[in-house]
Every structure is written in structure tokens, then in C-alpha cells.
Design a protein around this motif. Sequence first.
Motif, PDB file in Angstrom:
ATOM      1  N   ILE A  90       6.701   8.245  -1.009  1.00 18.21           N
ATOM      2  CA  ILE A  90       7.689   8.530  -2.048  1.00 18.21           C
ATOM      3  C   ILE A  90       9.111   8.287  -1.545  1.00 18.21           C
ATOM      4  CG2 ILE A  90       6.351  10.126  -3.459  1.00 18.21           C
ATOM      5  CD1 ILE A  90       7.514  12.421  -1.782  1.00 18.21           C
ATOM      6  N   TYR A  91       9.315   8.429  -0.237  1.00 13.72           N
ATOM      7  CA  TYR A  91      10.674   8.327   0.303  1.00 13.72           C
ATOM      8  C   TYR A  91      11.153   6.880   0.425  1.00 13.72           C
ATOM      9  CZ  TYR A  91       9.603  13.162   1.194  1.00 13.72           C
ATOM     10  OH  TYR A  91       9.222  14.472   1.028  1.00 13.72           O
ATOM     11  N   ILE A 122       0.858  -1.179   0.000  1.00  9.88           N
ATOM     12  CA  ILE A 122       0.000   0.000   0.000  1.00  9.88           C
ATOM     13  C   ILE A 122       0.901   1.237   0.000  1.00  9.88           C
ATOM     14  CG2 ILE A 122      -1.650   1.356   1.344  1.00  9.88           C
ATOM     15  CD1 ILE A 122      -3.001  -1.035   0.201  1.00  9.88           C
ATOM     16  N   LEU A 123       0.583   2.226  -0.849  1.00 12.95           N
ATOM     17  CA  LEU A 123       1.333   3.476  -0.929  1.00 12.95           C
ATOM     18  C   LEU A 123       0.351   4.638  -0.811  1.00 12.95           C
ATOM     19  CD1 LEU A 123       3.455   2.629  -4.136  1.00 12.95           C
ATOM     20  CD2 LEU A 123       4.111   2.207  -1.751  1.00 12.95           C
ATOM     21  N   SER A 124       0.842   5.782  -0.391  1.00 11.20           N
ATOM     22  CA  SER A 124      -0.042   6.938  -0.290  1.00 11.20           C
ATOM     23  C   SER A 124       0.704   8.245  -0.500  1.00 11.20           C
ATOM     24  CB  SER A 124      -0.719   6.971   1.080  1.00 11.20           C
ATOM     25  OG  SER A 124      -1.555   8.107   1.216  1.00 11.20           O
ATOM     26  N   THR A 125      -0.051   9.232  -0.988  1.00  8.92           N
ATOM     27  CA  THR A 125       0.457  10.599  -0.999  1.00  8.92           C
ATOM     28  C   THR A 125       0.413  11.132   0.429  1.00  8.92           C
ATOM     29  OG1 THR A 125      -1.721  11.607  -1.264  1.00  8.92           O
ATOM     30  CG2 THR A 125      -0.562  10.962  -3.281  1.00  8.92           C
ATOM     31  N   SER A 126       1.014  12.282   0.644  1.00  6.60           N
ATOM     32  CA  SER A 126       0.912  12.967   1.926  1.00  6.60           C
ATOM     33  C   SER A 126      -0.517  13.497   2.097  1.00  6.60           C
ATOM     34  CB  SER A 126       1.928  14.107   1.975  1.00  6.60           C
ATOM     35  OG  SER A 126       1.853  14.792   3.192  1.00  6.60           O
ATOM     36  N   GLY A 127      -0.769  14.154   3.244  1.00  4.64           N
ATOM     37  CA  GLY A 127      -2.071  14.763   3.444  1.00  4.64           C
ATOM     38  C   GLY A 127      -2.821  14.246   4.644  1.00  4.64           C
ATOM     39  N   TYR A 128      -2.126  13.497   5.488  1.00  2.00           N
ATOM     40  CA  TYR A 128      -2.758  12.942   6.683  1.00  2.00           C
ATOM     41  C   TYR A 128      -2.076  13.515   7.913  1.00  2.00           C
ATOM     42  CZ  TYR A 128      -5.100   9.969   3.398  1.00  2.00           C
ATOM     43  OH  TYR A 128      -5.873   9.535   2.344  1.00  2.00           O
ATOM     44  N   ILE A 187       5.839  30.150  -6.966  1.00  2.00           N
ATOM     45  CA  ILE A 187       6.024  29.227  -5.839  1.00  2.00           C
ATOM     46  C   ILE A 187       4.825  28.286  -5.727  1.00  2.00           C
ATOM     47  CG2 ILE A 187       6.191  29.070  -3.316  1.00  2.00           C
ATOM     48  CD1 ILE A 187       7.766  31.757  -3.436  1.00  2.00           C
ATOM     49  N   GLU A 188       3.621  28.846  -5.822  1.00  2.00           N
ATOM     50  CA  GLU A 188       2.407  28.023  -5.713  1.00  2.00           C
ATOM     51  C   GLU A 188       2.342  26.995  -6.840  1.00  2.00           C
ATOM     52  OE1 GLU A 188      -2.388  28.617  -6.196  1.00  2.00           O
ATOM     53  OE2 GLU A 188      -1.288  30.167  -5.103  1.00  2.00           O
ATOM     54  N   SER A 189       2.667  27.432  -8.066  1.00  2.00           N
ATOM     55  CA  SER A 189       2.645  26.524  -9.217  1.00  2.00           C
ATOM     56  C   SER A 189       3.644  25.383  -9.038  1.00  2.00           C
ATOM     57  CB  SER A 189       2.960  27.307 -10.487  1.00  2.00           C
ATOM     58  OG  SER A 189       3.090  26.449 -11.589  1.00  2.00           O
ATOM     59  N   LEU A 190       4.854  25.699  -8.562  1.00  2.00           N
ATOM     60  CA  LEU A 190       5.877  24.676  -8.349  1.00  2.00           C
ATOM     61  C   LEU A 190       5.472  23.707  -7.244  1.00  2.00           C
ATOM     62  CD1 LEU A 190       9.074  26.902  -8.634  1.00  2.00           C
ATOM     63  CD2 LEU A 190       8.488  24.991 -10.160  1.00  2.00           C
ATOM     64  N   GLU A 191       4.889  24.234  -6.173  1.00  2.00           N
ATOM     65  CA  GLU A 191       4.468  23.362  -5.072  1.00  2.00           C
ATOM     66  C   GLU A 191       3.377  22.394  -5.519  1.00  2.00           C
ATOM     67  OE1 GLU A 191       5.547  26.278  -1.268  1.00  2.00           O
ATOM     68  OE2 GLU A 191       3.470  26.118  -1.951  1.00  2.00           O
ATOM     69  N   LYS A 192       2.439  22.898  -6.315  1.00  2.00           N
ATOM     70  CA  LYS A 192       1.378  22.021  -6.831  1.00  2.00           C
ATOM     71  C   LYS A 192       1.958  20.963  -7.770  1.00  2.00           C
ATOM     72  CE  LYS A 192      -2.528  25.192  -6.347  1.00  2.00           C
ATOM     73  NZ  LYS A 192      -3.571  25.993  -7.027  1.00  2.00           N
ATOM     74  N   ARG A 193       2.924  21.386  -8.593  1.00  2.00           N
ATOM     75  CA  ARG A 193       3.567  20.447  -9.510  1.00  2.00           C
ATOM     76  C   ARG A 193       4.264  19.327  -8.724  1.00  2.00           C
ATOM     77  NH1 ARG A 193       2.387  18.556 -13.816  1.00  2.00           N
ATOM     78  NH2 ARG A 193       2.852  16.657 -12.728  1.00  2.00           N
ATOM     79  N   MET A 194       4.917  19.681  -7.616  1.00  2.00           N
ATOM     80  CA  MET A 194       5.623  18.674  -6.820  1.00  2.00           C
ATOM     81  C   MET A 194       4.661  17.670  -6.189  1.00  2.00           C
ATOM     82  SD  MET A 194       8.712  20.801  -5.041  1.00  2.00           S
ATOM     83  CE  MET A 194       9.868  21.710  -6.062  1.00  2.00           C
ATOM     84  N   ILE A 195       3.475  18.132  -5.810  1.00  2.00           N
ATOM     85  CA  ILE A 195       2.484  17.201  -5.248  1.00  2.00           C
ATOM     86  C   ILE A 195       2.015  16.235  -6.331  1.00  2.00           C
ATOM     87  CG2 ILE A 195       0.139  17.057  -4.311  1.00  2.00           C
ATOM     88  CD1 ILE A 195       0.768  19.609  -2.725  1.00  2.00           C
ATOM     89  N   MET A 196       1.770  16.740  -7.534  1.00  2.00           N
ATOM     90  CA  MET A 196       1.406  15.842  -8.636  1.00  2.00           C
ATOM     91  C   MET A 196       2.584  14.923  -8.995  1.00  2.00           C
ATOM     92  SD  MET A 196      -1.666  15.767  -9.534  1.00  2.00           S
ATOM     93  CE  MET A 196      -3.201  16.587  -9.963  1.00  2.00           C
ATOM     94  N   ASN A 197       3.810  15.439  -8.892  1.00  2.00           N
ATOM     95  CA  ASN A 197       4.983  14.588  -9.135  1.00  2.00           C
ATOM     96  C   ASN A 197       5.039  13.441  -8.131  1.00  2.00           C
ATOM     97  OD1 ASN A 197       5.755  16.210 -11.246  1.00  2.00           O
ATOM     98  ND2 ASN A 197       7.528  17.114 -10.210  1.00  2.00           N
ATOM     99  N   SER A 198       4.690  13.729  -6.877  1.00  2.00           N
ATOM    100  CA  SER A 198       4.730  12.667  -5.871  1.00  2.00           C
ATOM    101  C   SER A 198       3.733  11.565  -6.222  1.00  2.00           C
ATOM    102  CB  SER A 198       4.457  13.229  -4.470  1.00  2.00           C
ATOM    103  OG  SER A 198       3.112  13.631  -4.319  1.00  2.00           O
ATOM    104  N   LEU A 199       2.566  11.959  -6.764  1.00  2.00           N
ATOM    105  CA  LEU A 199       1.599  10.950  -7.203  1.00  2.00           C
ATOM    106  C   LEU A 199       2.119  10.204  -8.428  1.00  2.00           C
ATOM    107  CD1 LEU A 199      -1.156   9.630  -6.856  1.00  2.00           C
ATOM    108  CD2 LEU A 199      -2.132  11.461  -8.269  1.00  2.00           C
ATOM    109  N   ASN A 200       2.797  10.912  -9.338  1.00  2.00           N
ATOM    110  CA  ASN A 200       3.394  10.269 -10.511  1.00  2.00           C
ATOM    111  C   ASN A 200       4.383   9.180 -10.099  1.00  2.00           C
ATOM    112  OD1 ASN A 200       4.286  10.069 -13.395  1.00  2.00           O
ATOM    113  ND2 ASN A 200       6.166  10.910 -12.548  1.00  2.00           N
ATOM    114  N   VAL A 201       5.193   9.466  -9.076  1.00  2.00           N
ATOM    115  CA  VAL A 201       6.151   8.467  -8.570  1.00  2.00           C
ATOM    116  C   VAL A 201       5.411   7.217  -8.101  1.00  2.00           C
ATOM    117  CG1 VAL A 201       7.788   7.977  -6.699  1.00  2.00           C
ATOM    118  CG2 VAL A 201       7.977  10.111  -7.984  1.00  2.00           C
TER     119      VAL A 201
END
Length: 416
Positions: free
Chosen positions: A311-312, A262-268, A364-378
Motif C-alpha cells: 500500500i505504501y 505483484i502486490l500484497s497485503t501485510s501478514g508475512y 479499536i478492534e473494529s477500526l483495525e479490521k476495517r483498516m486491513i480491509m481498506n489496505s486490500l481495497n487500495v
Amino acid sequence: MKNIDNAATSKISPFKKLTPEQEMLVNDIIAFTKQHLTENYPAIYTIYGDAGTGKSVILSQLFARIQTEARTQKNSSLYHTNNYFLVNHPEILKVYKEIAGPIKELYKKDFARPTSLINQLDKQKQTIDIAVIDEAHLLLSKPDHYNNFYHDNQLVEIIKRAKVVVIVFDQYQVLRMKSLWTPKRLQAITNQYPHKDYHLTHMFRMNASDELVKWFNDFTNYKLTPLPASARDHYDFRIYDDAEEMRKAIVRRNEEVGLSRILSTSGYPSTLDGGKHYIEEGRFKMPWDQYNYTVTPWAELPQTINEVGSIYTCQGFDLNYTGIIIGPPISQTPQTHQLQVNLNRYTDIEAFKKRDDLTDPAEIESLEKRMIMNSLNVLFKRGVYGTYLYAHDPLLRHSLISLFEKAGLTFQKEEH
């Protein structure tokens, strides 16, 4: 039951048979390296490729050949060169060190974290000949005193200390501000030197159809598109409306073939219970992955079937089957087929440390959102034989199930 070799060392073994394209690429990099070793300025070879396109396999073979010539072939221009393989990911580094053990031309000390090598070379007032860098998108691009890195950019510092640098890069695996990279930022450095680029495009890791891989890519580019009819062709793709049911299915896959998690994004938010940080989704309750002090990669530890990978712990690794929880930061925009990122729901506080070279709030906001989608891509690109999905957001969860049904896709519920 499939006969599967689950060892991470086998997946990137230097003895793995290469495709003609991979063989050609390794030979080209070696020729490039020999050409530039005698020059008075550094040269850089960059391999671009998405997750699962075989980047690590290529680097493993490349480095084994370089070190074999460096240590055994007196007539080679690589003989007696001083070379290192670098990766800024402790779990992947464990695998490379384990591979080096039985191969007499490879020493465990050939493999290092970038900061360790930079600081070691400075202390000894030395330089090296060749640096091969896996997961270059994880290199620090700002000082990180916590990790004893006091310069501005790890790639720049490695180039200063090496004659030839070979890197692999994936812009969609950039996950933290302290390792902020874009193709433009990378090329601003590499284009200052003699350089060569190569783009890998073929997906090796996942048995999924090209159409399903594209669906995953569209998803991480904020678009919820119809699922292809080929989503379950030779691939076990599922959507769940119950995270606990998904967990039970992953446990069953793990009993059958191993290496299923089981894997998950952050957010908890952290609600420590018995010293552990739990993820809860309805009937589902499991703790996040614990820090792995062993030499064995997280996914190869049997007990981690009872943890949720992040992701880590999974970046860079193959898993046979993955059950992915799409957490609170990613939801569907009502009345649209668009996805949105909710930065206020992201709980990985380490990811978004401030940078002096970023001052525009919109950027900054655009990059942060991109990184969250990148974490899901991983997470999306881990499952070799199957990917199961569950979404925290009720609207997104309903839409995913509806798309699954509209594509005429079904699967048998697990028997208990």
C-alpha cells in the motif's frame, strides 16, 4: 500490444481532457474559492470519492488554473495569492513535482508534505491563501514526533493557516491509526466552517465492469459473493491457485505493456534473508518493496518487477496489471460466505499505534479490521486492464477458484 503511456505524470497531467462533470466541478471550486478568499474565516470544499474516481486529475487541473491566475492574470482575484498543494505521500509528491517542472506557472516548491508546510509557516509566522490537499485520508490526526508533527491534527492546523482549503477524501483508504479518519470525524471539523461537498461516483481507472467493481467492494466489506459473468468483459480478471504461476503471468504482462506488478497485503513475518524481507507462498518467493530513494515512482522503476508492492508504494497510482496476494490476515469463515480479519496475523506494526482518544477495545478492534480491509481495497483498485488474485488461506483460495468456474470464466494458462 496496447499503445500505453505509462508515465504517472500523464495520468494526472493538468492538460488531460476533463469530462463535463469534472470541468463543472473544477469551475465550481474556483468560484467557491474566489467567493471565500476575502472573508475573515476559512472555508472548505470536500470532494468525496472512491479509489479510481478521478480525484487527483481534478485537483491537478484545479491547482494549475489557480496558479496560472495567481501568477499571470492581474485582473483576477487570485492574482498574487499564496497557494500550496499538499499530499502526505512521498511517492505521489514526486509525481506532482515532476509535473511542475516544465510548466512555468507551477513551481516545484508549490508542492509539499503537510508537516513541512505547517512547520515552515510557523517559523516564518505566515499564513497562506489556498491549500489544495490530495489524499486527505492520509493526513495525521494525532501527533507524530517521528515526522516532526507536534500538533493534534494536520487538517485543523492547515485550516488555521489558510483562507480556503480544498480536500479529496476516501474513507476506504484510511490505513493507519495515526491517520484515523471517518466521514463523521472529518465532518466534525469541516462543518464548523462555510463548506461545500461533492461526491464522485464514476470509476475511471479500471476498465472493469461495474459488477466486478461491486464484487471487489463486497469482498472488502467481508462478503464473498458470486462472481458476475461480466468479470472478464473488456478486463483480464483471473484467480490463481499458484502464486508463482500468477507471478509469471504478471512478468509476461509487464514485458508486453509495462507497469505490471505483484502486490500484497501485510501478514508475512520478517525473515531477513540477505537484508531483504521476503514473502513466500509455496514456490513463490519475492522480497517486499525497498525504500525508493529516487525521484521516480516505485512502479516506474524497471527493477521493481522483482519486488512485491505494498500500500505504501502503490496507493494513488495506476498499474496496467496487478497480481494481488491476499495474505494471512484475511480468510474465509468456515461454512459461510463471510470473510474474517485475523488481527494476530497482521505484521504492519506501524499501522496500529495507540491513540489517546480511543479507549473502547471493541471500537479499536473494529477500526483495525476495517483498516486491513481498506489496505486490500487500495490494492484491488490499481489494475487498469487486469487484476489477478491469489489467496493465502486455503479455504478462501478454493472458494475463489470455485466462484470463478461457476461464473463460467476461463483464461489461457501462460506459455513458458
